[in-house]
Write an enzyme that holds these catalytic residues in place. Sequence first.
Site: not given
Ligand SMILES: NC(=O)c1ccc[n+]([C@@H]2O[C@H](COP(=O)([O-])OP(=O)(O)OC[C@H]3O[C@@H](n4cnc5c(N)ncnc54)[C@H](OP(=O)(O)O)[C@@H]3O)[C@@H](O)[C@H]2O)c1
Length: 314
Positions: A17, A108-110, A137, A141, A164, A167, A180, A210, A270
């Site tokens: 975000g 996500s890729s999972c 999870y 998704k 994605p 990341l 991660h 990866r 692994d």
């Molecule tokens: N990181 C990766 O490698 C990756 C890879 C593929 C896809 N994605 C996708 O990208 C998206 C975001 O991932 P991210 O890595 O940015 O995760 P993140 O850093 O954990 O951020 C998630 C955000 O969602 C907020 N959130 C969680 N529960 C909430 C709720 N009940 N109400 C309001 N806000 C809430 C969190 O706020 P708080 O922290 O305050 O709870 C945080 O700001 C996900 O859908 C994930 O599947 C991520």
Amino acid sequence: MNDGARVYVAGHRGLVGAAIVRRLERAGFSNLILRTHAELDLRSQAAVDAFFAAERPEYVYLAAARVGGIHANNSYPADFIRDNLQIQTNVIDAAWRNGTQKLLFLGSSCIYPKLAPQPLHEDSLLTGPLEPTNQWYAIAKIAGIKTCEAYRRQHGFDAISAMPTNLYGPGDNFSLENSHVLPALMRKFHEAKTSGAAEVVVWGTGSPRREFLYVDDLADAALFLMRNYSAGELVNVGCGEDLTILQLAQTVAEVVGFQGRLRFDASKPDGTPRKLLDVSRLSALGWKAQVPLRDGLERTYRWYLEHQGDLRAG
Ligand SMILES: NC(=O)c1ccc[n+]([C@@H]2O[C@H](COP(=O)([O-])OP(=O)(O)OC[C@H]3O[C@@H](n4cnc5c(N)ncnc54)[C@H](OP(=O)(O)O)[C@@H]3O)[C@@H](O)[C@H]2O)c1
């Protein structure tokens, strides 16, 4: 999508975000609608409905989710499936009801079956069993993707889904328990360098392959898709290249400046031997990743050094 549009970024303080907000600001968007988790709990349908009725965002990026590594997924399966189903269902439904023009859902890729052919093509969705550790999870998704498709089919709502790859980048979670592989390695090497340790132990054999995408590239793809893509089929977002965990660990160690030994602990699991997304659909639309791994790692390490004292790095 003009730059005066009212755009809601859900989860704007998260890794994804925050990068989407940076990208939108760079593109001149001046009417961003942002709420922290504390201000708006997206699990509450009543709160989400009231927020959308009051703010009526024209575009929505759904980057809020309960996210975590294997350990967190395994320990809190009920929280993972419930929170993600609630967040995405509430936001997608309220967006449609309140006249949002377009919504981008992030998966996500999972979501792909554990044994699907590599590189993972979008058509592999729902063709086999999932990796059991994060199935909670992944099921949520998959339901999100299908919710977008269903609202498009029944209501003509322009909801699209992007998947994605792994990341990394500024704002990543560096906690040792929940992070991660890439931020965990960066932190381990940094701490070993600081303490003068001679060796760092890396989990597994180092041989799994990866793919890693710099999060600002993902944000660029998210804006690109919002502007250029309107269809029910999901779209993978990756850089199209993978590397072994050994190569990753060596590169992270170089960027951090850790000069000791790497020891691979083969008694630790692994995971799947290879995980690479097929990005031909996104490439055909005209998008490709820009930030090479090494540059992305350097930017991420600079961010880590500046934010070590913060809670997320703690
Ligand atoms: N990181 C990766 O490698 C990756 C890879 C593929 C896809 N994605 C996708 O990208 C998206 C975001 O991932 P991210 O890595 O940015 O995760 P993140 O850093 O954990 O951020 C998630 C955000 O969602 C907020 N959130 C969680 N529960 C909430 C709720 N009940 N109400 C309001 N806000 C809430 C969190 O706020 P708080 O922290 O305050 O709870 C945080 O700001 C996900 O859908 C994930 O599947 C991520």
